[in-house]
Design a protein around this motif. Sequence first.
Motif, short mmCIF file in Angstrom:
data_model
loop_
_atom_site.label_atom_id
_atom_site.label_comp_id
_atom_site.label_asym_id
_atom_site.label_seq_id
_atom_site.Cartn_x
_atom_site.Cartn_y
_atom_site.Cartn_z
N LEU A 47 22.99 -33.40 -39.73
CA LEU A 47 22.62 -31.99 -39.83
C LEU A 47 21.51 -31.65 -38.84
N GLU A 48 20.46 -32.44 -38.81
CA GLU A 48 19.34 -32.17 -37.92
C GLU A 48 19.76 -32.26 -36.45
N GLU A 49 20.62 -33.23 -36.16
CA GLU A 49 21.11 -33.37 -34.78
C GLU A 49 21.91 -32.15 -34.35
N LEU A 50 22.76 -31.65 -35.25
CA LEU A 50 23.55 -30.47 -34.93
C LEU A 50 22.67 -29.23 -34.79
N LYS A 51 21.68 -29.08 -35.67
CA LYS A 51 20.77 -27.94 -35.56
C LYS A 51 20.06 -27.94 -34.21
N ASN A 52 19.58 -29.10 -33.81
CA ASN A 52 18.88 -29.21 -32.52
C ASN A 52 19.81 -28.92 -31.36
N HIS A 53 21.03 -29.39 -31.48
CA HIS A 53 22.00 -29.13 -30.42
C HIS A 53 22.21 -27.64 -30.20
N PHE A 54 22.41 -26.90 -31.29
CA PHE A 54 22.70 -25.48 -31.15
C PHE A 54 21.47 -24.67 -30.78
N LYS A 55 20.28 -25.21 -31.01
CA LYS A 55 19.07 -24.53 -30.57
C LYS A 55 18.88 -24.63 -29.06
N THR A 56 19.33 -25.72 -28.48
CA THR A 56 18.97 -26.00 -27.09
C THR A 56 20.12 -25.98 -26.09
N HIS A 57 21.37 -26.06 -26.58
CA HIS A 57 22.47 -26.24 -25.64
C HIS A 57 23.58 -25.21 -25.74
N THR A 58 23.39 -24.15 -26.48
CA THR A 58 24.49 -23.22 -26.67
C THR A 58 24.55 -22.17 -25.58
N ARG A 59 25.78 -21.74 -25.32
CA ARG A 59 26.04 -20.63 -24.41
C ARG A 59 27.02 -19.69 -25.08
N MET A 60 27.02 -18.44 -24.63
CA MET A 60 27.99 -17.47 -25.11
C MET A 60 28.75 -16.92 -23.92
N ARG A 61 30.08 -16.90 -24.04
CA ARG A 61 30.95 -16.38 -23.00
C ARG A 61 31.88 -15.36 -23.62
N GLU A 62 32.40 -14.45 -22.81
CA GLU A 62 33.39 -13.50 -23.31
C GLU A 62 34.33 -13.10 -22.18
N VAL A 63 35.53 -12.69 -22.58
CA VAL A 63 36.51 -12.24 -21.60
C VAL A 63 37.29 -11.09 -22.21
N SER A 64 37.53 -10.07 -21.41
CA SER A 64 38.35 -8.94 -21.85
C SER A 64 39.81 -9.38 -21.86
#
Length: 318
Positions: free
Chosen positions: A6-23
């Motif tokens: 759980l802690e590893e996943l929380k840290n991952h999403f705090k530091t390594h996430t990106r958001m992309r979108e496409v029409s």
Amino acid sequence: MAFAELEELKNHFKTHTRMREVSAHSAKVHTVDWNCDGRKLASGSFDKTVCIFTIESDRLAKEQTFVGHNDSVDQLCWHETNPDLLSTASGDKTMRVWDARVKKSVATVNTKGENINITWSPDGNSIAVGNKEDLVTFIDARNFKIKIEHPFKFEVNEIEWNKASNLFFLTNGQGCIHILDYPELTTVHVTQAHPANCICIEFDPTGRYFATGSADALVSLWDADEIACLRTFSKLDWPVRTLSFSHDGSMLASGSEDLLIDVSHVGTGERITAVPVDTPTFTVAWHPRSHLLAYACDDKDDGNRDAGTVKLFGLSNE
């Protein structure tokens, strides 16, 4: 072990996430789903089309658009082991199967009502399509002939096979899960899962668990063999419309009219992260090999910039 993960996943999403979108479409996207090897993402829309995307460097690139349905594409699903075959359910009273290699529909099955959901059995042999009149049509996926048309006397919300393809699950408007053996379709178990409308159901990739989402704003996690509720997730305030397990079974994403998508840890029930959204979310899908979430939101306001948009959250190259 679960808390360390759980802690590893929380840290991952705090530091390594990106958001992309496409029409993707000219109107609301109803459904998104990854193919089995994770190289393609499909979306179906109110605009009657299906779009196929490939993923390149954490970005989606539109590869092709399938045209043929005469009404909204309400749900779609890929074959579990063939990365090129896709099935779609439409309000035009048909189910279609598409082949990404030849870029066209390879089968059309006429059904008796406006279709709202579809599921392909994990063994690849059967496709089930549910319509607004609570009739489920079972189709032989080897010749695309209708095998059984089974009416139900209750509101059928979502349908799903277990991983062995020998049990068929339905959620209903009275908060129950109905389990039928397949192909006999005799009832083997009914359980009261929620005090309110049971809307959606999803199996984890291993088949050990399944989850249900309800109008009571709760998500319930179940042992698939014992049909026993293991825990509930109460992170949302509105009816839960869509669910998806991550490829490793560690995370469960749930969407609703809340202006966030909840991502919780399956082992502990704690929130890992929340994906902010501007409008209600009605479809989410984790990538089959990485912590990358595809989703689409409502475009209920005219002129909404998110109309027809497919989005990604996370990283594909981890």
